[in-house]
Design an enzyme around this catalytic site. Sequence first.
Site, mmCIF file in Angstrom:
data_model
loop_
_atom_site.group_PDB
_atom_site.id
_atom_site.type_symbol
_atom_site.label_atom_id
_atom_site.label_comp_id
_atom_site.label_asym_id
_atom_site.label_seq_id
_atom_site.Cartn_x
_atom_site.Cartn_y
_atom_site.Cartn_z
ATOM 1 N NE ARG A 137 -4.153 -1.715 0.115
ATOM 2 C CZ ARG A 137 -4.218 -2.750 -0.703
ATOM 3 N NH1 ARG A 137 -3.232 -2.978 -1.555
ATOM 4 N NH2 ARG A 137 -5.259 -3.563 -0.690
ATOM 5 C CG HIS A 151 -2.075 -0.954 -7.908
ATOM 6 N ND1 HIS A 151 -2.692 -0.151 -6.992
ATOM 7 C CD2 HIS A 151 -2.191 -2.220 -7.427
ATOM 8 C CE1 HIS A 151 -3.181 -0.880 -6.000
ATOM 9 N NE2 HIS A 151 -2.873 -2.149 -6.248
#
Length: 310
Positions: free
Chosen positions: A225, A273
């Site tokens: 994250r 990502h």
Amino acid sequence: MTLNILFAAKAERWDTYKQPLRDALVAAGLDANLSMDIPPEDVDYIVYAPNSELQDFTPYARTKAVLNLWAGVEAITGNETLKLPLARMVDPGLTRAMVEWVTAHVLRHHLGIDTDIQRNDTIWAPRTPPLAQERNVVVLGLGELGTAVCEVLLAIGFQVTGWSRSPKEIAGVTCLHGQDGLDAALAKAEIAVLLLPDTPATENTLNARTLNLMPEGAFIINPGRGPLIDDDALLAALDDGQIAHATLDVFRVEPLPADHPYWSDPKVTVTPHIAAETRAVTASEVIVENIRRGEAGEPFLYLVDRELGY
């Protein structure tokens, strides 16, 4: 009895998931109406993505569980209207993808592949790379993903240390926990892999103080994250050589803004990502197994602890 299963996610997700979910329901012997349009009072289960238009769960009085499509739940745990059981996604396909991505980048930094690539305008500089057994790799976060990553890195031969907020045990891995454990883990982290959840307690796990604990010239890999890292502190550590390189797949703002300093820093690798994505077929099997459990009166898998945030 026919179950009513609401698919509450973006339309493009529906196109991807509707057939795998239906196939999994048939394989489990469940008679179900799977749709994006079911009155709230008739819904038995919700297959959910946090960026769905559904944000008020108050009308869903009959619903037995919300089954998240994403591994991350930080975007939904704070929803005060959600009183139903919430299950996070633990997808074996996603886990395998994460293991492969992390392993590739650990080996990349361990072997110095970026440095060793030769061009006709560089000095011919052969060297002997280290063996895995000579390298300390630390994995921060020992959930499903972190545990799987530890096991593969251990099998390759790395010295593997794992850290988590609460005590864990993984055969062959030195497992530490708590603040003292974090400091001790980072002190030997030649390569650090971040696989923690995004919670108030994990924000800025890597900051000016903790980055300075790492061996000089360490590498950071973050597919977890974005908020786990203090960006300004990392840039400073890269600038002064404390950190040799950071490979980052997740960011506080995505897409990463065009003017972000990470783009121009030669010691930063940015990936969009992509480390791991939920796979429709395997994720559908996980979701349907939880529906089967709900109908059989068995405990749901992967229930979220609202206090911990994951």
